[in-house]
Design an enzyme around this catalytic site. Structure first.
Site, PDB file in Angstrom:
ATOM      1  N   HIS A  23      47.569  62.931  73.788  1.00  0.00           N
ATOM      2  CA  HIS A  23      48.804  62.405  74.388  1.00  0.00           C
ATOM      3  C   HIS A  23      49.625  63.514  75.066  1.00  0.00           C
ATOM      4  CE1 HIS A  23      48.595  58.327  72.458  1.00  0.00           C
ATOM      5  NE2 HIS A  23      47.924  58.999  71.555  1.00  0.00           N
ATOM      6  N   ASN A  44      50.496  52.320  70.558  1.00  0.00           N
ATOM      7  CA  ASN A  44      49.690  52.385  71.785  1.00  0.00           C
ATOM      8  C   ASN A  44      49.809  51.072  72.538  1.00  0.00           C
ATOM      9  OD1 ASN A  44      48.635  54.964  71.482  1.00  0.00           O
ATOM     10  ND2 ASN A  44      46.695  54.272  70.601  1.00  0.00           N
ATOM     11  N   HIS A  66      56.652  60.820  64.646  1.00  0.00           N
ATOM     12  CA  HIS A  66      55.884  60.872  63.404  1.00  0.00           C
ATOM     13  C   HIS A  66      55.757  59.464  62.839  1.00  0.00           C
ATOM     14  CE1 HIS A  66      54.241  61.809  59.653  1.00  0.00           C
ATOM     15  NE2 HIS A  66      55.173  62.580  59.120  1.00  0.00           N
ATOM     16  N   TYR A  71      51.138  64.223  61.750  1.00  0.00           N
ATOM     17  CA  TYR A  71      52.184  64.402  62.767  1.00  0.00           C
ATOM     18  C   TYR A  71      53.114  65.577  62.472  1.00  0.00           C
ATOM     19  CZ  TYR A  71      50.465  60.307  65.173  1.00  0.00           C
ATOM     20  OH  TYR A  71      49.655  59.446  65.873  1.00  0.00           O
TER      21      TYR A  71
HETATM   22 FE1  HDE Z   1      48.257  59.791  67.162  1.00  0.00          FE
HETATM   23  N1  HDE Z   1      48.624  61.769  67.208  1.00  0.00           N
HETATM   24  N2  HDE Z   1      46.848  60.068  65.757  1.00  0.00           N
HETATM   25  N3  HDE Z   1      47.747  57.811  67.235  1.00  0.00           N
HETATM   26  N4  HDE Z   1      49.593  59.472  68.585  1.00  0.00           N
HETATM   27  C1  HDE Z   1      49.472  62.396  68.020  1.00  0.00           C
HETATM   28  O1  HDE Z   1      50.993  64.070  67.391  1.00  0.00           O
HETATM   29  C2  HDE Z   1      46.708  61.175  65.028  1.00  0.00           C
HETATM   30  C3  HDE Z   1      46.797  57.198  66.481  1.00  0.00           C
HETATM   31  C4  HDE Z   1      50.013  58.280  69.078  1.00  0.00           C
HETATM   32  O2  HDE Z   1      54.589  60.751  72.702  1.00  0.00           O
HETATM   33  C5  HDE Z   1      49.636  63.843  67.688  1.00  0.00           C
HETATM   34  O3  HDE Z   1      52.814  65.036  68.313  1.00  0.00           O
HETATM   35  C6  HDE Z   1      45.723  60.973  63.995  1.00  0.00           C
HETATM   36  C7  HDE Z   1      46.929  55.774  66.559  1.00  0.00           C
HETATM   37  C8  HDE Z   1      50.984  58.483  70.116  1.00  0.00           C
HETATM   38  O4  HDE Z   1      54.724  62.513  71.401  1.00  0.00           O
HETATM   39  C9  HDE Z   1      48.799  64.010  66.414  1.00  0.00           C
HETATM   40  C10 HDE Z   1      45.261  59.698  64.179  1.00  0.00           C
HETATM   41  C11 HDE Z   1      47.993  55.550  67.387  1.00  0.00           C
HETATM   42  C12 HDE Z   1      51.145  59.859  70.211  1.00  0.00           C
HETATM   43  C13 HDE Z   1      48.201  62.636  66.256  1.00  0.00           C
HETATM   44  C14 HDE Z   1      45.982  59.137  65.284  1.00  0.00           C
HETATM   45  C15 HDE Z   1      48.485  56.830  67.801  1.00  0.00           C
HETATM   46  C16 HDE Z   1      50.269  60.445  69.242  1.00  0.00           C
HETATM   47  C17 HDE Z   1      49.342  64.777  68.811  1.00  0.00           C
HETATM   48  C18 HDE Z   1      44.176  58.987  63.419  1.00  0.00           C
HETATM   49  C19 HDE Z   1      48.547  54.200  67.842  1.00  0.00           C
HETATM   50  C20 HDE Z   1      52.047  60.599  71.171  1.00  0.00           C
HETATM   51  C21 HDE Z   1      50.669  65.351  69.242  1.00  0.00           C
HETATM   52  C22 HDE Z   1      44.455  58.850  62.068  1.00  0.00           C
HETATM   53  C23 HDE Z   1      49.120  53.451  66.759  1.00  0.00           C
HETATM   54  C24 HDE Z   1      53.443  60.701  70.637  1.00  0.00           C
HETATM   55  C25 HDE Z   1      51.627  64.829  68.317  1.00  0.00           C
HETATM   56  C26 HDE Z   1      54.333  61.374  71.665  1.00  0.00           C
HETATM   57  C27 HDE Z   1      50.167  61.818  69.016  1.00  0.00           C
HETATM   58  C28 HDE Z   1      47.385  62.350  65.226  1.00  0.00           C
HETATM   59  C29 HDE Z   1      45.722  57.834  65.762  1.00  0.00           C
HETATM   60  C30 HDE Z   1      49.601  56.959  68.687  1.00  0.00           C
HETATM   61  C31 HDE Z   1      47.780  65.117  66.414  1.00  0.00           C
HETATM   62  C32 HDE Z   1      45.283  61.994  62.979  1.00  0.00           C
HETATM   63  C33 HDE Z   1      46.071  54.731  65.840  1.00  0.00           C
HETATM   64  C34 HDE Z   1      51.681  57.418  70.925  1.00  0.00           C
HETATM   65  O5  HDE Z   1      49.610  64.278  65.314  1.00  0.00           O
END
Ligand code: HDE
Length: 681
Positions: free
Chosen positions: A76, A149, A340, A363
């Site tokens: 992202h 999402n 987060h 997060y």
């Molecule tokens: Fe994320 N995801 N994600 N994700 N995600 C990040 O956090 C993660 C997942 C989502 O505009 C990271 O600050 C794991 C689902 C958005 O700043 C990180 C797993 C959904 C954003 C991270 C998921 C999301 C992130 C990277 C699997 C939809 C951007 C940078 C367990 C419900 C937020 C950050 C923004 C961002 C981890 C799966 C949505 C690495 C481990 C499912 C919208 O923390």
């Protein structure tokens, strides 16, 4: 910054601005406040001599510049955000005690960041990808983040697989190709060997993954969460954002071209809409399920690869969010925003969805490296608007100046404060779910059906949507070099639909699947964008205008289109005023070079005359819009362009000189958005 907090006054979004600096009109100083006398030459020993170390202004300026970048988000990375506000429609007391969901008079400030997933921070925005839709609610009880999402399900069921998924999706490590694309071997190898991904892949290959605008995207919390009321009673809940303008998409050829013509297409659209006062609006929806009904479905409610069909569990619309203010500074706000999935407030709780559980760790951890330490919650964009007190101290970039000698609990020197609050006082009390089990690395068998809902999605698509999905698979797998991976994907999607798998197998030269589809006829009309709201509002119309145009007629039409909520923008062979037959002047804000057909929702050849290059370019614009199934209008001399291109009789072409008839017919055409049944040339 007002942290005064307990009074029940509505919070203003300006409260979030923190330390701001408007440098306009000010004297240039160093960061120590020393006025700078000269900013164009470094301090040298003689005009042709070496630069001197004692030049503190040069050293400070260069050092700060050298450290301007922070690590981009691991996923992202490419995103854009805006401020706004949220209001609940009715008291939600029956289901949740969350304070911001009780009083329709309360306005809760929000900050929303939209993003792509795969690409780097500078990548194009119209790529095929899921979009992040992350909302921070600055409530009176602390920050609540709904980090969702635009697709309601996810690729994997357990967080431990997320690094593998992302490694496979990102550019391949040996050559860092391709950027912001899933059309490559490692991604599809992951898919074929992790078949729980089937349902989300169907969404990713559909039009949902190439949205027209952030303003026209749904948002989903994906996981099942819990609402908990004052009595401690819980309901399972799924969150939805429903865009007031409906859910709309680009076509693939258009999306790819926009990636080159305007890689900032989505942020520009959001930015300009807010600047113009066309504030994007989304309704918050919830699907609610009582705990007793947990096992009543043919899927597990804890499985993040499953959605709850809206026809079975209706979406109750409970409030509206309006985005009404652009950021002042993209780095300070959008880039430093730290969302987060674990930031919840009393009344909202987690479930044992194994994907959600892993996110609860990830997060904070990622912000520690990205934002350089544990004090990122003090950055203005991340700070709660209610008071916050605890015994956490020090660390990189600490801004709070904590007074007094006590930084521990329990204490007597500060009369035991800061002290915990009971549940009745608003303290967060975790839902007392009974948990019992053996330590085991395994998944429930109820998560094992990978294909039924992928088929549900396929069954729910209209014919053009199905064609787009087939084309998307054919494109993506056509870019895959490994024949084995291609074949594995064909064989995998035969479990979803034989029709689908056969069609793309044919396109990529793979062996088509044998056998018959399993009997599964269920569909969910809510999944098809064909059934979304269709409005002319905020649609961009490219108006091709030459000299000596019919001033009266065209003037009336442009006014009429604006009144209907569209945004006509004039394109000509040069910038500046175009003159009508009675001396009327209309400003051309684009040339054929600076704009492009793909950047508009519709093209209107309004008339007037131009040289042969003008006619050639106008024909190029119209032909391309026609090939992308867009509405086309023509009046007066503009009809000549139709003769050279699509003709006046085709579907979605409005050729008409009478102003009011044109306005009405063209508005209908623009509301329809695309004419899929058009016969292409
Ligand atoms: Fe994320 N995801 N994600 N994700 N995600 C990040 O956090 C993660 C997942 C989502 O505009 C990271 O600050 C794991 C689902 C958005 O700043 C990180 C797993 C959904 C954003 C991270 C998921 C999301 C992130 C990277 C699997 C939809 C951007 C940078 C367990 C419900 C937020 C950050 C923004 C961002 C981890 C799966 C949505 C690495 C481990 C499912 C919208 O923390």
């Amino acid at each position: 910054m007002n942290h005064g907090g307990n009074e029940k006054e509505n919070m203003k979004t300006e409260q979030l601005s923190g330390f701001t600096a408007d440098d306009k009109g000010e004297i240039l100083t160093t960061n120590q406040g020393v006025k700078v006398s000269e900013d164009e030459h470094s301090l040298k020993a003689g005009v042709r001599g070496p630069t001197l170390m004692e030049d503190f202004h040069f050293r400070e300026k260069m050092t700060h510049f050298d450290h301007e970048r922070i690590p981009e988000r691991v996923v992202h990375a490419r995103g854009f955000a805006a401020h706004g506000e949220f209001r609940v429609y009715e008291r939600m007391k029956e289901y949740t005690k969350a304070h911001f969901l009780q009083d329709p008079d309360d306005v809760t400030p929000v900050f929303v960041r939209f993003s792509t997933v795969a690409g780097s921070r500078g990548s194009a925005e119209t790529v095929r990808d899921a979009r992040g839709f992350a909302t921070k609610f600055y409530t009176q009880e602390g920050n609540y983040d709904l980090v969702g999402n635009n697709i309601p399900v996810f690729f994997i069921q357990d967080a431990i697989k997320f690094p593998d998924l992302v490694h496979a999706l990102k550019p391949e490590p040996h050559n860092e190709i391709p950027q912001a694309q899933s059309a490559h071997d490692t991604f599809w190898d992951f898919i074929a060997n992790n078949q729980e991904s089937a349902h989300m892949v169907m969404w990713a290959m559909s039009d949902r993954a190439i949205p027209r605008s952030f303003r026209m995207m749904e948002g989903f919390g994906v996981h099942t969460f819990r609402f908990v009321n004052e009595e401690g009673m819980a309901h399972f809940v799924k969150f939805h954002w429903k865009p007031v303008l409906g859910t709309h998409s680009l076509v693939w050829d258009e999306a790819q071209k926009i990636g080159g013509k305007d890689p900032d297409f989505h942020r520009r659209d959001l930015w300009e809409s807010i600047e113009m006062g066309n504030y994007p609006e989304y309704e918050l929806g919830v699907q609610l399920l009582s705990e007793e009904d947990e096992f009543k479905f043919d899927f597990d409610v804890l499985d993040p690869t499953k959605l709850w069909p809206e026809e079975d569990i209706p979406v109750k619309l409970i409030g509206k969010m309006t985005l009404n203010r652009n950021v002042d500074n993209v780095f300070a706000e959008t880039e430093q925003a730290a969302f987060h999935a674990g930031n919840v407030v009393p009344g909202i709780d987690f479930t044992n969805d194994p994907l959600l559980q892993g996110r609860l760790f990830s997060y904070t951890d990622t912000q520690l490296i990205r934002l350089g330490g544990p004090n990122f919650h003090e950055l203005p964009i991340n700070r709660p608007v209610c008071p916050f007190h605890n015994n956490q101290r020090d660390g990189y970039g600490r801004q709070t100046i904590n007074r007094g000698q006590v930084s521990y609990h329990n204490n007597s020197l500060a009369a035991g404060t800061p002290r915990p609050a009971s549940g009745a006082e608003g303290g967060y009390v975790h839902y007392q779910e009974k948990v019992d089990g053996r330590k085991i690395r395994s998944r429930s068998e109820s998560f094992n059906d990978f294909f039924t809902q992928a088929t549900l999605f396929w069954n729910s698509m209209s014919t053009p949507e199905k064609e787009h999905i087939i084309q998307a698979f054919s494109f993506e797998l056509g870019k895959v070099k490994s024949k084995s991976v291609q074949q594995q994907v064909v064989d995998m999607f035969a479990n979803v639909s034989i029709e689908l798998a056969s069609a793309f197998a044919e396109a990529i030269g793979a062996v088509p699947p044998s056998g018959k589809d399993k009997e599964y006829a269920k569909s969910s009309p809510a999944l098809s964008q064909e059934n979304t709201k269709k409005l002319p509002l905020t649609r961009k119309v490219g108006v091709i205008l030459g000299q000596d145009f019919n001033g009266e007629g065209v003037g009336a039409i442009l006014d009429g289109l604006k009144q209907k909520g569209m945004q006509p923008e004039v394109i000509s062979n040069k910038l500046g005023p175009v003159t009508g037959n009675k001396g009327e002047k209309i400003e051309a804000v684009h040339t054929f070079l600076t704009a492009d057909s793909v950047l508009f929702d519709a093209i209107y050849a309004a008339g007037g005359t131009g040289n042969s290059l003008f006619m050639k370019e106008a024909a190029r614009y119209v032909s391309e819009a026609f090939a992308h199934y867009k509405p086309i209008g023509a009046t007066f001399e503009g009809m000549e362009i139709l003769e050279k291109t699509c003709g006046a009789e085709s579907r979605g072409v409005v050729a008409e000189d009478d102003s009011s008839t044109f306005i009405s017919r063209f508005t209908d055409a623009v509301s329809a958005h695309r004419f899929w049944d058009r016969k292409l040339l």
